[in-house]
Design an enzyme around this catalytic site. Structure first.
Site, mmCIF file in Angstrom:
data_model
loop_
_atom_site.group_PDB
_atom_site.id
_atom_site.type_symbol
_atom_site.label_atom_id
_atom_site.label_comp_id
_atom_site.label_asym_id
_atom_site.label_seq_id
_atom_site.Cartn_x
_atom_site.Cartn_y
_atom_site.Cartn_z
ATOM 1 N N GLN A 120 0.813 -1.207 0.000
ATOM 2 C CA GLN A 120 0.000 0.000 0.000
ATOM 3 C C GLN A 120 0.850 1.262 0.000
ATOM 4 O O GLN A 120 0.478 2.275 -0.596
ATOM 5 C CB GLN A 120 -0.933 0.001 1.217
ATOM 6 C CG GLN A 120 -2.027 1.035 1.152
ATOM 7 C CD GLN A 120 -2.948 0.826 -0.044
ATOM 8 O OE1 GLN A 120 -3.122 -0.300 -0.506
ATOM 9 N NE2 GLN A 120 -3.511 1.908 -0.545
ATOM 10 N N GLU A 121 1.982 1.229 0.690
ATOM 11 C CA GLU A 121 2.836 2.406 0.800
ATOM 12 C C GLU A 121 3.505 2.781 -0.509
ATOM 13 O O GLU A 121 3.471 3.928 -0.930
ATOM 14 C CB GLU A 121 3.935 2.155 1.849
ATOM 15 C CG GLU A 121 3.463 2.127 3.274
ATOM 16 C CD GLU A 121 3.108 3.504 3.795
ATOM 17 O OE1 GLU A 121 3.522 4.508 3.179
ATOM 18 O OE2 GLU A 121 2.403 3.591 4.807
ATOM 19 N N SER A 122 4.157 1.823 -1.149
ATOM 20 C CA SER A 122 5.046 2.149 -2.270
ATOM 21 C C SER A 122 4.900 1.230 -3.468
ATOM 22 O O SER A 122 5.599 1.443 -4.467
ATOM 23 C CB SER A 122 6.500 2.095 -1.795
ATOM 24 O OG SER A 122 6.850 0.763 -1.420
#
Length: 340
Positions: A120-122
């Site tokens: 989800q982050e990167s």
């Protein structure tokens, strides 16, 4: 939520003819050339435009093409578009699996949760940098990275190394464990905290225990609410993919404990002031907050909305730790929680 689920039947991998057609698609060729020139914004636009109207088999072939060229985010996002045939090994890729899971084990964190959070982050883009300044696989802010490096005793730390997968995984997992410990060991709270700050995650608790799903749906920030649901969903899907066992999202979300209201720290007085009730607090529970205020100094505390004094509110200090968040997608306010 309460029913254990299994992943759908795995689609057949693209055959040589399907891959050849993907390679020969002009729009994908242009996108690949732009990626090679490090023109990611232009490359993504070209890639996404080319996917319009593609059938499932074409999408799976395009996702495989992206995977083979280590364009992890396009592989994941392209595989996510299929309607009837699905390849979850492409949807839930795990590049940099070794450094991420080794650090997860070292910090006694569930590996699937770390993978779900990084997805989800990167989208596993090691060089990812947000407009707010977060960097790397786990999207660490500069203040957070320096503070964690100091707590870990990382002598050779420099901001230039934060996009190195091994360094980012070490710092990010240590911080995630710190947040998890601060928030009752609950991954739903910790996921919210990683995106919006631990103080906010605390304040969003209720006066009574809640199901994790209700807590997640009650988060007032749209972006953080969506983030938490996606991280935990990612986690369940990685667990199903990597273990082959059915997963229950309701069981994973669990129950979230009660909110402690009006918590304050003044002049080193280590007491929880809950209106008419005062609870003595052992020094160890507040040591981390005091250390952060001391280490980042007045500038860090002011950025979090405090005044740099010993009269800082506990939630201000917690927000000051400021974890990662999706690239360029964070609600306003708090140190390490930039404007969207």
């Amino acid at each position: 939520l309460g029913t254990a689920f299994k992943l759908p039947a795995q689609a057949a991998p693209p055959n040589s003819e399907e891959l050849a057609k993907a390679v020969a698609t002009p729009g994908l060729q242009r996108a690949m050339a732009l990626f090679r020139l490090d023109l990611r914004t232009e490359a993504i636009r070209e890639w996404n435009w080319t996917l319009r109207g593609m059938a499932d088999r074409q999408l799976i072939a395009a996702a495989e093409l992206a995977k083979r060229n280590e364009i992890w985010d396009r592989a994941i996002n392209t595989a996510d578009r299929t309607v009837a045939e699905h390849d979850f090994s492409l949807r839930y890729l795990a590049p940099y699996h070794r450094p991420l899971t080794e650090q997860a084990r070292a910090n006694q964190i569930e590996e699937n949760w770390v993978l779900g959070l990084v997805r989800q982050e990167s989208r596993f883009i090691a060089s990812a940098k947000s407009s707010a300044g977060a960097a790397g696989l786990m999207q660490l802010m500069p203040t957070t990275a320096r503070w964690v490096a100091n707590k870990m005793g990382m002598k050779d730390f420099s901001w230039a190394r934060v996009t190195t997968p091994e360094v980012n995984a070490a710092l990010g997992n240590f911080y995630l464990k710190t947040v998890l410990n601060e928030l009752d060991g609950h991954p739903v709270l910790a996921s919210a905290a990683y995106n919006a700050g631990p103080g906010r995650a605390r304040r969003w608790q209720d006066a009574k225990p809640l199901e994790g799903a209700i807590y997640a749906e009650s988060i007032p920030f749209d972006e953080t609410r969506d983030y938490v649901k996606k991280v935990l969903s990612n986690t369940a899907n990685y667990a199903a993919l990597l273990t082959g066992q059915p997963q229950s999202l309701k069981e994973r979300l669990g129950r979230v404990g009660i909110l402690l209201l009006d918590v304050d720290v003044r002049g080193g007085d280590e007491r929880f002031d809950l209106g008419p009730t005062v609870i003595e607090c052992p020094r160890t529970l507040l040591q981390l907050r005091h250390e952060f205020a001391r280490d980042v100094g007045d500038a860090g505390c002011e950025a979090a909305g405090g005044d740099g004094s010993q009269g800082l509110r506990l939630e201000t200090l917690l927000d000051g730790l400021g974890g990662g968040a999706g690239v360029g997608d964070r609600p306003p306010g708090g140190c390490g929680v930039p404007e969207p």
